[in-house]
Every structure is written in structure tokens, then in C-alpha cells.
Design an enzyme around this catalytic site. Structure first.
Site, PDB file in Angstrom:
ATOM      1  N   LYS A 101      41.835  50.551  48.338  1.00 17.91           N
ATOM      2  CA  LYS A 101      42.217  50.688  46.851  1.00 17.91           C
ATOM      3  C   LYS A 101      41.153  50.785  45.950  1.00 17.91           C
ATOM      4  O   LYS A 101      40.128  50.084  45.967  1.00 17.91           O
ATOM      5  CB  LYS A 101      43.285  49.439  46.323  1.00 17.91           C
ATOM      6  CG  LYS A 101      43.753  49.440  45.064  1.00 17.91           C
ATOM      7  CD  LYS A 101      44.673  48.150  44.739  1.00 17.91           C
ATOM      8  CE  LYS A 101      43.733  46.972  44.327  1.00 17.91           C
ATOM      9  NZ  LYS A 101      44.188  45.881  43.786  1.00 17.91           N
ATOM     10  N   LYS A 107      41.265  38.385  47.895  1.00 16.12           N
ATOM     11  CA  LYS A 107      40.308  38.161  47.089  1.00 16.12           C
ATOM     12  C   LYS A 107      39.300  36.914  47.535  1.00 16.12           C
ATOM     13  O   LYS A 107      38.197  36.748  47.499  1.00 16.12           O
ATOM     14  CB  LYS A 107      40.647  37.792  45.735  1.00 16.12           C
ATOM     15  CG  LYS A 107      41.241  39.024  44.962  1.00 16.12           C
ATOM     16  CD  LYS A 107      41.330  38.862  43.480  1.00 16.12           C
ATOM     17  CE  LYS A 107      41.591  40.381  42.812  1.00 16.12           C
ATOM     18  NZ  LYS A 107      41.961  39.662  41.368  1.00 16.12           N
ATOM     19  N   LYS A 143      38.025  47.441  40.566  1.00 13.55           N
ATOM     20  CA  LYS A 143      36.871  47.170  39.695  1.00 13.55           C
ATOM     21  C   LYS A 143      35.762  46.264  40.612  1.00 13.55           C
ATOM     22  O   LYS A 143      34.471  46.184  40.403  1.00 13.55           O
ATOM     23  CB  LYS A 143      37.573  46.037  38.613  1.00 13.55           C
ATOM     24  CG  LYS A 143      37.945  46.784  37.327  1.00 13.55           C
ATOM     25  CD  LYS A 143      38.433  45.962  36.398  1.00 13.55           C
ATOM     26  CE  LYS A 143      39.744  46.157  36.122  1.00 13.55           C
ATOM     27  NZ  LYS A 143      40.601  45.268  35.292  1.00 13.55           N
TER      28      LYS A 143
HETATM   29  P1  TYM Z   1      44.705  44.444  37.248  1.00 12.57           P
HETATM   30  O1  TYM Z   1      43.952  44.110  35.992  1.00 12.57           O
HETATM   31  O2  TYM Z   1      43.870  44.452  38.471  1.00 12.57           O
HETATM   32  O3  TYM Z   1      45.142  45.922  36.940  1.00 12.57           O
HETATM   33  C1  TYM Z   1      45.962  46.349  35.769  1.00 12.57           C
HETATM   34  C2  TYM Z   1      47.046  47.317  36.176  1.00 12.57           C
HETATM   35  O4  TYM Z   1      46.605  48.435  36.885  1.00 12.57           O
HETATM   36  C3  TYM Z   1      47.021  48.863  37.920  1.00 12.57           C
HETATM   37  N1  TYM Z   1      46.237  49.212  39.054  1.00 12.57           N
HETATM   38  C4  TYM Z   1      45.996  50.263  39.820  1.00 12.57           C
HETATM   39  N2  TYM Z   1      46.987  51.254  39.767  1.00 12.57           N
HETATM   40  C5  TYM Z   1      47.021  52.164  40.669  1.00 12.57           C
HETATM   41  N3  TYM Z   1      45.777  52.442  41.522  1.00 12.57           N
HETATM   42  C6  TYM Z   1      44.934  51.429  41.557  1.00 12.57           C
HETATM   43  N4  TYM Z   1      43.862  51.512  42.456  1.00 12.57           N
HETATM   44  C7  TYM Z   1      45.055  50.299  40.602  1.00 12.57           C
HETATM   45  N5  TYM Z   1      44.336  49.071  40.447  1.00 12.57           N
HETATM   46  C8  TYM Z   1      44.981  48.647  39.334  1.00 12.57           C
HETATM   47  C9  TYM Z   1      47.666  47.318  38.531  1.00 12.57           C
HETATM   48  O5  TYM Z   1      48.629  47.429  39.367  1.00 12.57           O
HETATM   49  C10 TYM Z   1      47.881  46.725  37.005  1.00 12.57           C
HETATM   50  O6  TYM Z   1      49.217  47.157  36.745  1.00 12.57           O
HETATM   51  N6  TYM Z   1      47.595  40.439  38.060  1.00 12.57           N
HETATM   52  C11 TYM Z   1      47.584  41.891  37.290  1.00 12.57           C
HETATM   53  C12 TYM Z   1      47.513  41.459  35.874  1.00 12.57           C
HETATM   54  C13 TYM Z   1      48.600  40.747  35.167  1.00 12.57           C
HETATM   55  C14 TYM Z   1      49.789  41.160  34.971  1.00 12.57           C
HETATM   56  C15 TYM Z   1      50.344  40.322  34.507  1.00 12.57           C
HETATM   57  C16 TYM Z   1      50.376  42.319  35.152  1.00 12.57           C
HETATM   58  C17 TYM Z   1      48.472  39.571  34.777  1.00 12.57           C
HETATM   59  N7  TYM Z   1      49.539  38.917  34.483  1.00 12.57           N
HETATM   60  C18 TYM Z   1      51.812  40.087  34.164  1.00 12.57           C
HETATM   61  C19 TYM Z   1      51.990  42.527  34.950  1.00 12.57           C
HETATM   62  C20 TYM Z   1      52.457  41.311  34.108  1.00 12.57           C
HETATM   63  C21 TYM Z   1      46.179  42.394  37.499  1.00 12.57           C
HETATM   64  O7  TYM Z   1      45.222  41.825  38.187  1.00 12.57           O
HETATM   65  O8  TYM Z   1      45.820  43.736  37.282  1.00 12.57           O
END
Ligand code: TYM
Length: 332
Positions: free
Chosen positions: A194, A111, A197
Site C-alpha cells: 500500500k 505496525k 506515509k
Molecule cells: P490514515 O491517516 O492512514 O489515512 C487516511 C485515509 O486515507 C486512506 N488511505 C488510502 N486510501 C487509498 N490508498 C492508500 N494507499 C491509502 N492510504 C490511506 C485511509 O483508508 C483513510 O481513509 N485509522 C485511520 C484514521 C481514523 C479514522 C477514524 C478514519 C481515525 N479515526 C474514524 C475513519 C473514521 C487512519 O489511520 O487513516
């Protein structure tokens, strides 16, 4: 007691990766666990967000989660900034986790890119806030996609170091739950990247808000290789785009990747892509319609999140009380 915590950043619409890798699993797990699901807006602002857009996206992502089937009465659904205990525990974890640990985080490197010096301090400390999200509720299980695995290892290390530094057995070591055939959905433009967004090209992802025509167009334009679809799992090796599209079909159909390979063995991509698009439209259209219904009444979404935040605070307050005592802070 088993307790689940998971979160999603309200930085834009949810995409198919978020849905198949995370939200759909949450919908399934909500019956067997006590669950907290969080819109992590404090994480979102680690990169610049237009304030008005952040509010809109927070409501949109909440609507998508509700539309996908998260029951806000049974579970706790809220925005991270609505419970200040996350930020307080994150600061304590800033003092527990080591700089060397954060230096190893691949997501920060991706990032921040080449211009690391110009990344926000928040982006660097991001994993500590994530550890706090989970541990402020002493959650035991965290359902996420594959890309969050390294952050969860850090949360476990932090819990362990806190326990050993203070000579307590206080925080559980949270277990990742990485479920299903779509724990890493790849970009439709590049099977090695991957689905995300933040990808510049909207053709790289299927958004939960895309209409039928857009979904069909995006799958039609999705990158493939020149061969026919593989006859066996072995033939999938080295064909990331075929593996990704078959994986999406398998996840949407709730079957294994083997079954998807067998079903389309030797077929051309064109006919497979048509079937894949039809399936995606059939699965996503009802969610899309329900999401629009929620968004027509933002007041209802706000009330759901407010209620969730109060319930979240009631769960974290006694944990923070004990943390303050363990660390040596005087009672307020
Ligand atoms: P974020 O917002 O990027 O994504 C949310 C969830 O979607 C999953 N994900 C994917 N799974 C499969 N293929 C993909 N291409 C893909 N892109 C995203 C992510 O693995 C996630 O489960 N840091 C985290 C948010 C967060 C969090 C937490 C998660 C903050 N605090 C505590 C668990 C526990 C994030 O940026 O997710």
C-alpha cells in the site's frame, strides 16, 4: 439522519492514496451529508511523534483538506484532541471490545512488526479510539480507503455489543463507504504494498506537497514490468504495477479502470507514465498552491479548527450525557 465521520492521521503530508482513497470523496460527499472531518492526533501519538512536528503536520494536513475543497463552514473540521469526549468514550469501549477482537487486527500486526512487546498500549487499543471517534457523534457513514475496513467492522461489533450488554438501541452500526477506483493506491516501488506515509522511500508515494518536477521524476522511476500495457482487463491479472498506475490514471481522470485500459492498450510504459505525470501535476498543482496560501497564515487554520472543535463538542456532549446514564455513571 445520515451523518458522516472520517479522520486522517497528521503524521506527515497527505499522499495521493489519502487524497484519492479518502479526501477527494469527502469533498464530494460534503454536499449530501452532515459531515465531521477530524485530524486524529490522539491516534498519531500511538507511535512516537516529535511534538513540534506534530503541531506542524496537524496544520499542514488541515491546510491540505481545506485546499482540496473541504468547506469548514458547512462541515465540522477539527483536531481529535480538541474534543475530550473521544478519549472518554474510547475508555468505555476498551471495556466493551474483547482482547480477541483486537488480536485479529492486521494493522496492529503490521505496525507493531516483530517487536510486539515494545509497541505502545495505545497502538493496540487504537481501533477502540477509532470506534469512539465515529460513535461519539452516532455517525452512520464512514468514507475510508480499503485499509480501514477491518477497523470499521470492529466499530460495528463494538456498537452492537454495547447495545446488547446494556439492553439499549443506542449506537447505530456505522456503514463504511469505500468509493471509487482508487480505494487502495499501491506503492510506486512495489505494486503489492500500500502507498503509505510510513514507507522509508519517498519514491514510493506522491505527496500532496510534491512539485511538478518531483511528481514527474517519481512516476518515471515507478516500478513496472517489462511488457507493454495490457490490451484487455483480463491481461491486467498478475501485473500489480500496471494495475496500480492505470488505476491512478483512471481515478485522476474520473473514469473506470476499463476505460483506462482501453485508452492505453498496447502502449509502452514510458509514454503512458509521461501522460500520467502531466495529469497528476495538473490535478495537484492548484491544491498545492492553495495549501501554501493557507499555510502562510497558521492563525487562520487554528481559528478554523477551534471553531470546528466547539461545534464537534456541541454534537458529542448530549451523546456522552446519555452514555454516562446508560453505563451507570453519576452526573458531574
Ligand atoms: P490514515 O491517516 O492512514 O489515512 C487516511 C485515509 O486515507 C486512506 N488511505 C488510502 N486510501 C487509498 N490508498 C492508500 N494507499 C491509502 N492510504 C490511506 C485511509 O483508508 C483513510 O481513509 N485509522 C485511520 C484514521 C481514523 C479514522 C477514524 C478514519 C481515525 N479515526 C474514524 C475513519 C473514521 C487512519 O489511520 O487513516
Amino acid at each position: 439522519m445520515n451523518r458522516i465521520f472520517s479522520g486522517v492521521q497528521p503524521t506527515g503530508n497527505l499522499h495521493l492514496g489519502n487524497y484519492l482513497g479518502a479526501v477527494r470523496n469527502w469533498v464530494r460527499l460534503q454536499h449530501d451529508y452532515e459531515c465531521l472531518f477530524c485530524l486524529v492526533d490522539l491516534h498519531a501519538i500511538t507511535v512516537w511523534q516529535e511534538p513540534q512536528a506534530l503541531k506542524t503536520h496537524t496544520r499542514e494536513v488541515a491546510a491540505a483538506m481545506l485546499a482540496a475543497g473541504i468547506d469548514p463552514k458547512k462541515n465540522v473540521l477539527f483536531a481529535q484532541s480538541q474534543n475530550p469526549d473521544h478519549a472518554t468514550l474510547a475508555w468505555i469501549f476498551n471495556c466493551v471490545a474483547r482482547i480477541g477482537w483486537l488480536n485479529r487486527m492486521t494493522q496492529f500486526k503490521e505496525k507493531a512488526g516483530k517487536n510486539r512487546e515494545n509497541a505502545s498500549v495505545g497502538l493496540y487499543a487504537y481501533p477502540n479510539l477509532m470506534s469512539a471517534d465515529i460513535l461519539v457523534y452516532r455517525a452512520t457513514h464512514v468514507p475510508v480507503g480499503e485499509d480501514q475496513k477491518q477497523h470499521l467492522e470492529l466499530a460495528r461489533d463494538t456498537a452492537q455489543k454495547f447495545n446488547s450488554d446494556y439492553g439499549v438501541d443506542f449506537f447505530p452500526l456505522p456503514e463504511p463507504l469505500i468509493l471509487g477506483t482508487a480505494s487502495r493506491v499501491m506503492s510506486l516501488r512495489d505494486g503489492q504494498k500500500k502507498m503509505s506515509k510510513s514507507d522509508e522511500s519517498d519514491y514510493s508515494r506522491i505527496n500532496m506537497t510534491d512539485d511538478a518536477e518531483t511528481i514527474e521524476l517519481k512516476f518515471r522511476k515507478a516500478k513496472t514490468d517489462p511488457l507493454a500495457l495490457p490490451e484487455t482487463m483480463g491481461e491486467l491479472a498478475g501485473r500489480p504495477e500496471a494495475a496500480n498506475l492505470l488505476g491512478i490514471w483512471a481515478a485522476l481522470s474520473d473514469v473506470t479502470l476499463d476505460a483506462a485500459v482501453e485508452r492505453f492498450a498496447g502502449q509502452q510504459f514510458s509514454s503512458f507514465k509521461k501522460e500520467l505525470a502531466e495529469l497528476a501535476v495538473a490535478k495537484l498543482a492548484p491544491i498545492n498552491a492553495e495549501m501554501r496560501r493557507y499555510l502562510a497564515d497558521p492563525g487562520e487554520i487554528d481559528a478554523i479548527l477551534k471553531d470546528g472543535a466547539q461545534r464537534a463538542r456541541a454534537l458529542s456532549a448530549p451523546v456522552m450525557d446519555q452514555v454516562q446514564d446508560i453505563v451507570g455513571f453519576l452526573k458531574a
